[in-house]
Design a protein around this motif. Structure first.
Motif, mmCIF file in Angstrom:
data_model
loop_
_atom_site.group_PDB
_atom_site.id
_atom_site.type_symbol
_atom_site.label_atom_id
_atom_site.label_comp_id
_atom_site.label_asym_id
_atom_site.label_seq_id
_atom_site.Cartn_x
_atom_site.Cartn_y
_atom_site.Cartn_z
ATOM 1 N N ALA A 147 0.831 -1.204 0.000
ATOM 2 C CA ALA A 147 0.000 0.000 0.000
ATOM 3 C C ALA A 147 0.868 1.258 0.000
ATOM 4 N N LEU A 148 1.892 1.280 0.833
ATOM 5 C CA LEU A 148 2.769 2.455 0.898
ATOM 6 C C LEU A 148 3.523 2.651 -0.412
ATOM 7 N N ARG A 162 -5.085 -4.015 -3.519
ATOM 8 C CA ARG A 162 -4.821 -4.504 -4.884
ATOM 9 C C ARG A 162 -5.530 -3.637 -5.922
ATOM 10 N N ASP A 163 -6.771 -3.255 -5.647
ATOM 11 C CA ASP A 163 -7.511 -2.403 -6.581
ATOM 12 C C ASP A 163 -6.879 -1.012 -6.681
ATOM 13 N N ALA A 164 -6.472 -0.485 -5.539
ATOM 14 C CA ALA A 164 -5.915 0.873 -5.531
ATOM 15 C C ALA A 164 -4.514 0.922 -6.144
ATOM 16 N N ALA A 165 -3.778 -0.167 -6.015
ATOM 17 C CA ALA A 165 -2.372 -0.186 -6.440
ATOM 18 C C ALA A 165 -2.203 -0.678 -7.867
ATOM 19 N N ALA A 216 -5.098 10.829 -5.795
ATOM 20 C CA ALA A 216 -4.357 9.713 -5.205
ATOM 21 C C ALA A 216 -4.529 9.688 -3.694
ATOM 22 N N ASP A 217 -4.463 10.860 -3.079
ATOM 23 C CA ASP A 217 -4.619 10.935 -1.619
ATOM 24 C C ASP A 217 -6.021 10.508 -1.201
ATOM 25 N N THR A 218 -7.015 10.954 -1.986
ATOM 26 C CA THR A 218 -8.400 10.585 -1.680
ATOM 27 C C THR A 218 -8.609 9.077 -1.838
ATOM 28 N N LYS A 219 -7.986 8.501 -2.861
ATOM 29 C CA LYS A 219 -8.119 7.064 -3.095
ATOM 30 C C LYS A 219 -7.438 6.249 -2.008
ATOM 31 N N TRP A 220 -6.253 6.670 -1.602
ATOM 32 C CA TRP A 220 -5.440 5.857 -0.691
ATOM 33 C C TRP A 220 -5.771 6.058 0.775
ATOM 34 N N ALA A 221 -6.283 7.221 1.141
ATOM 35 C CA ALA A 221 -6.530 7.497 2.561
ATOM 36 C C ALA A 221 -7.377 6.422 3.238
ATOM 37 N N PRO A 222 -8.541 6.062 2.690
ATOM 38 C CA PRO A 222 -9.341 5.031 3.375
ATOM 39 C C PRO A 222 -8.705 3.654 3.319
ATOM 40 N N LYS A 223 -7.953 3.366 2.251
ATOM 41 C CA LYS A 223 -7.303 2.057 2.145
ATOM 42 C C LYS A 223 -6.243 1.893 3.232
ATOM 43 N N ILE A 224 -5.442 2.932 3.425
ATOM 44 C CA ILE A 224 -4.370 2.861 4.417
ATOM 45 C C ILE A 224 -4.933 2.924 5.831
ATOM 46 N N ALA A 265 5.663 -7.671 -3.178
ATOM 47 C CA ALA A 265 4.386 -7.079 -3.600
ATOM 48 C C ALA A 265 3.505 -8.114 -4.270
ATOM 49 N N TYR A 266 4.106 -8.941 -5.119
ATOM 50 C CA TYR A 266 3.307 -9.926 -5.836
ATOM 51 C C TYR A 266 2.768 -10.996 -4.899
#
Length: 605
Positions: A79-80, A212-215, A177-185, A248-249
């Motif tokens: 994620a990071l 996986r979807d976000a990355a 990107a920040d909006t997408k990742w904030a809830p995931k993280i 990652a994989y």
């Protein structure tokens, strides 16, 4: 996200944090392996009693904790890295726009100040000014801006607007990107207790799917495995990845990695244990939900004497409703039984010298799949692969695992110090019923390519100085699959052992793709399956390995029935073990049938 934040953003700080989590995951994995395969295994060798059993339970819980930490750290690391990748792309666009804005000033809020300027032919010098860009322009808005730039008296206006828009686009991309990742993280956190529950593992599944979807953009930079599924190509792909890419994989696609023949057994085991833990958690939640929807009915009811029709006092029997409920409950719990049997084998490491177990394949699809090795096949001098037959499935895999355990123990006793790995290969959809499904050959031909790939993969991943000696052992319908595998391609084995075979799809031992004299067969007293195959196929050229004309070495058996070939201490098991360790010359063989005299022939007529 604003201009100042993006300008100061350092992707490397998040990449370093990702490396830290990956390292923490590696530490947790090492701790898990040490607790499971050294500490707990050592205790099983030397300690017994209630205290030892209690300690084992605590160690098992500790192992689960470390495994959970390992898995979540892998997800967090990915994620990071994914967040850093997306932000780095926006940062590069911003830095490029700032660098191109020569002669203009980019202000702290992202606006652009342009100097005074004069168009050719104009008498006056137009004053400078400041413009603020807008992101995501359309063809219409772009055309309006071009028209405004042409009309504006200052030739620097249009350039400044272009820089300002590029800056705005970069900031918008970073904001997205920040909006997408904030809830995931933010979702990557555990509950506040020390127990790794079934719901914790279902949470891991959810976390992994979200990351996986976000990355997707970051993961697209990693070359995927080859589509041809050839073991050597799989190995080459894996060897070409960096440590970060591998991690990652594995964290995002553990099921895919666990299924790749040719990869190191330790890698497949690690990936498949993640899949197993998450599947076990999901199955437990599903089972608990089933129990809530189907409460247990009253179990005992009065017994009515069928002769008199009266209730017999003091006599209770199971009610019909309870029996039906119990049957349904067992069915709902079946997959858990199989997964617990695999975990049981992990927990047996060290018992009577039993080596570490490696989970080389796992899936709950259909009837389920599982491939489990006793000992590391990558370093073993001798490998055996056991293929079970009709009714084999994940929920019933405990018996098949135990058979391979018995093979390992007996083979290890006869190996003269060389190493052995015995594998249970439930890598195909076995027939569910002898009368309904076993007569059909498509189960064998559907599963044969997977067996051949697996055997080729064992050769590819082996790291010893010399090639291992490999034996394929099969039972019942599994022998039919092995014969189909020999037909479909080169059977990558040195010896083949059949037990209780109804027929193997070839007419003789010479067609089994192993050296002459290296096909072995066992048929025990009271095993009706060979006769079912023998008489069921009639005279169509289809032979049974038990027939003398087939050309197999007929091994002595001292067990009875269709399922006793792996009984501990039996000659049937000992003979298999001798083949596994390359001591075929020591195998006890049945004497050839005595030829009939002419008088006996006449009497038989």
């Amino acid at each position: 996200m604003d201009y100042a934040t993006l300008k100061a953003f350092k992707p490397s700080e998040y990449e370093d944090a990702a490396d830290g989590y990956r390292s923490m995951g590696n530490v947790a994995q090492a701790a898990k392996d040490r607790v499971e395969n050294t500490v707990a295994a050592g205790m099983r060798k030397t300690l017994q009693g209630d205290a030892a059993e209690a300690a084992q339970k605590q160690l098992q819980a500790l192992t689960k904790n470390f495994h959970y930490i390992q898995t979540e750290c892998g997800v967090i690391s990915t994620a990071l890295n994914g967040f850093a990748y997306d932000m780095a792309a926006a940062k590069r666009k911003l830095d490029t726009a700032i660098g191109d804005a020569q002669g203009c000033t980019v202000n702290p809020d992202g606006s652009v100040t342009f100097p005074a300027g004069q168009k050719p032919g104009d008498e006056k010098v137009a004053d400078g000014g400041t413009v603020t860009g807008s992101a995501g322009g359309s063809p219409t808005s772009d055309a309006v801006e071009r028209q405004a730039a042409n009309i504006h008296p200052n030739p620097n206006y249009g350039k400044a607007m272009g820089y300002a828009n590029r800056i705005a686009d970069a900031v918008r991309e970073a904001t997205d990107a920040d909006t997408k990742w904030a809830p995931k993280i933010q979702a990557l956190k555990a509950d506040d207790d020390l127990t790794v529950s079934a719901r914790d593992w279902t949470d891991v599944t959810s976390d992994t799917g979200g990351v996986r979807d976000a990355a997707d953009a970051y993961l697209d930079t990693i070359k995927p495995p080859p589509k041809n599924d050839l073991p050597q190509d799989n190995a080459n792909w894996w060897n070409g990845l960096s440590e970060e890419q591998r991690a990652a994989y594995v964290s995002m696609h553990p099921a895919s990695i666990g299924a790749l023949d040719g990869l190191p057994s330790a890698v497949r085991d690690d990936a498949n244990r993640m899949v197993l833990a998450e599947a076990r958690g999901a199955a437990q939640v599903e089972y608990d939900t089933w129990l809530k929807k189907h409460p247990e009915p009253t179990r005992h009811t009065d017994y009515i004497n069928p002769m008199t029709g009266t209730i017999m006092k003091g006599v209770k029997v199971d009610s019909v409703a309870w029996k039906e409920w119990e049957e349904a409950r067992k069915s709902a719990h079946k997959s858990i039984d199989g997964m617990d049997a695999i975990q049981n084998r992990f927990d047996q490491t060290g018992t009577k010298g039993l080596p570490e177990a490696y989970l080389l394949g796992f899936s709950t699809e259909g009837d389920g799949r599982a491939i489990l090795a006793n000992g590391n096949p990558d370093t073993a001098d001798h490998q055996s692969v056991y293929v079970p037959g009709t009714t084999a499935e994940l929920g019933k895999i405990e018996g098949d695992i135990n058979r391979s355990v018995n093979v390992w123990r007996s083979a290890d006793d006869n190996a003269d110090g060389e190493s052995v790995s015995s594998i249970t290969w439930l890598g195909y959809d076995a027939p569910d019923s002898v009368p309904k499904d076993a007569p059909f050959e498509h189960y064998a031909y559907d599963g044969a390519p997977a067996l051949n790939r697996f055997l080729d993969g064992l050769e590819t991943s082996h790291t010893g100085d010399t090639a291992p000696h490999r034996t394929v052992i099969s039972h019942s319908y599994g022998t039919t699959l092995v014969g189909a595998a020999a037909q479909a391609g080169d059977l990558n084995a040195d010896d083949v052992v059949f037990a209780g075979s109804p027929g193997v799809k070839v007419s003789g031992a010479e067609e089994m793709d192993v050296p002459k004299g290296h096909v072995w067969n066992e048929e025990a007293e009271g095993d009706v399956v060979p006769d079912l195959g023998r008489y069921g196929h009639g005279g169509d050229g289809f032979r049974i390995p038990s027939d003398e004309q087939f050309g197999a070495n007929q091994m002595t058996t001292d067990t009875e029935g269709h399922s006793g070939y792996w009984d501990e201490g039996s000659t049937s098991l000992e003979n298999q073990a001798l083949v596994v360790v390359g001591k075929g010359e020591d195998v006890a063989l049945k004497p050839p049938p005595n030829p009939l005299t002419s008088e006996e022939v006449l009497r038989s007529k």
